[in-house]
Structure formats: structure tokens, C-alpha cells
Motif scaffolding. Structure first.
Motif, short mmCIF file in Angstrom:
data_model
loop_
_atom_site.label_atom_id
_atom_site.label_comp_id
_atom_site.label_asym_id
_atom_site.label_seq_id
_atom_site.Cartn_x
_atom_site.Cartn_y
_atom_site.Cartn_z
N SER A 68 0.83 -1.21 0.00
CA SER A 68 0.00 0.00 0.00
C SER A 68 0.86 1.26 0.00
O SER A 68 0.41 2.32 -0.44
N ASP A 74 -4.96 -3.84 6.51
CA ASP A 74 -3.62 -3.65 5.97
C ASP A 74 -3.20 -4.89 5.18
O ASP A 74 -3.50 -6.02 5.56
N TRP A 116 -8.53 -6.11 -3.43
CA TRP A 116 -8.23 -5.25 -2.30
C TRP A 116 -8.39 -6.06 -1.01
O TRP A 116 -9.41 -6.72 -0.83
#
Length: 210
Positions: free
Chosen positions: A108, A177, A203
């Protein structure tokens, strides 16, 4: 104007041609950037008002071979192309059996800080001896929100699909996360034109078994 003056003041033809070539290269670079912006705007205009359709999926861990490196966001597409080609050449030369589509994991931090770890991988059946940048890896399992309307076209416009997934995860408060995940259903190794590429985007999310 400064470039024009430099060309007019050039002492010889060779110097003049070097100046013109350098200016031409700058113009071509700007043209590529402008074309990328045009494609992004066209993609935005053609999108559904509701964005991509989203589904949830459980992906299990799988053995693979891969190339891993910390990269700058501006370099990630060229790095990705090189890594994908290198892995494809290795699998073809060694006769390794693939067990799924090639894919990628992207930290990320690549989106947030403009630099982060990237991994391009090929799921394989059994162990393969590492060579050079290529290493044996285990791609971790994950719960994913996946864009059912997969991304079509070059990776320069894939941010729009990621945006749909990020908004969905935030709206439903299910984001966790973890690296973003891509599966290359059709890439430059399979088709000639970038607009024929098909990338499935995932995702990381939290999903209870209940």
C-alpha cells in the motif's frame, strides 16, 4: 524560444541536429504523458456511475516463483513489464508447469508514499531452483474484494479500478492492511495491444465466516 536560439546559434550541423533531437525527445515524452491523460479521462467518462461491480473472494496461499523489489511508483510499470517477461522466459525455458495466472502483490506504500515493495509471481507446481532475481515464494492467502468488471487496458489507468475498491472497502469499513493484488488474465505476453490487456484487481478486506 531558448531552444530555437540555440539551434540558430549552432556552430555546425552536428551540433544543430543534437539540439533538435533533444528537443524532439522532450516533445515526444510530453506527447506520451498527454496521451496517458487522455486515456484516463476517456476511461472516466465511459465508466458506470456506480463504478465497478464488487465481489468477495477467498484466495488460498500458493507456491510460486517471483521477482521482488522495492520500487518507485513512477517506475512500477516498466519494472513490472521486465519482471513479467523474465518470469515468463524462465517458465518456458525450464518447462515449469503453471497452476494459475501470473499475478502481482503491491504494498500500500506504493500508493501512499510513492515507493514500496512489489512482487510479480507465477504460481507453479512444485519447487523450482532460483536463478538470478527469481526466487521461490509462497503467495499468502487473503480475503479480497475483487472488481468483477476487471480492468481492461494499460496499467496507467488502473488507479480508477483501485479507487472503486478502496471506496467500497472504506464505505463498508472492511479494509485491512495488506498488499494490493493483481491477476493478469491477459497481458503483453498474450496479446499485442495494451488495450486488450485484462487485469483482475483485489483489495484486502476483513470478512467474518459468519
Amino acid at each position: 524560444m531558448a531552444d530555437v536560439r540555440a539551434v540558430l546559434a549552432a556552430a555546425d550541423v552536428s551540433t544543430r541536429n543534437e539540439l533538435i533531437s533533444a528537443h524532439l525527445a522532450r516533445l515526444e515524452d510530453r506527447l506520451v504523458q498527454a496521451q496517458s491523460a487522455v486515456e484516463s479521462l476517456r476511461e472516466l467518462l465511459s465508466r458506470s456511475a456506480h463504478g465497478s461491480a464488487i465481489e468477495y473472494r477467498t484466495v488460498r496461499e500458493q507456491p510460486a516463483i517471483g521477482i521482488r523489489e522495492a520500487v518507485d511508483r513512477r517506475d512500477v510499470v516498466s519494472w513490472w513489464q521486465g519482471a513479467l517477461g523474465e518470469l515468463h522466459g524462465f517458465v518456458t525455458a525450464r518447462g515449469v508447469r503453471r497452476t494459475g495466472p501470473m499475478g502481482g502483490l503491491f504494498a500500500s506504500e506504493l500508493l501512499e508514499d510513492e515507493r514500496g515493495e512489489a512482487l510479480v509471481f507465477v504460481p507453479v507446481d512444485g519447487a523450482a531452483r532460483p536463478v538470478g532475481r527469481i526466487e521461490a515464494v509462497v503467495v499468502p492467502g487473503a480475503e479480497l474484494a475483487v472488481a468483477v468488471a476487471v480492468h481492461h487496458g494499460p496499467l496507467q489507468t488502473i488507479d480508477l479500478t483501485y479507487g472503486d475498491l478502496g471506496v467500497h472497502a472504506a464505505r463498508h469499513e472492511i479494509g485491512v492492511d495488506g498488499p494490493l493484488r493483481e491477476f493478469y488474465l491477459r497481458s503483453g505476453l498474450d496479446v499485442a495491444g495494451e488495450h486488450d490487456w485484462v487485469t483482475e484487481v483485489g483489495w484486502p478486506i476483513f470478512r467474518s465466516n459468519g
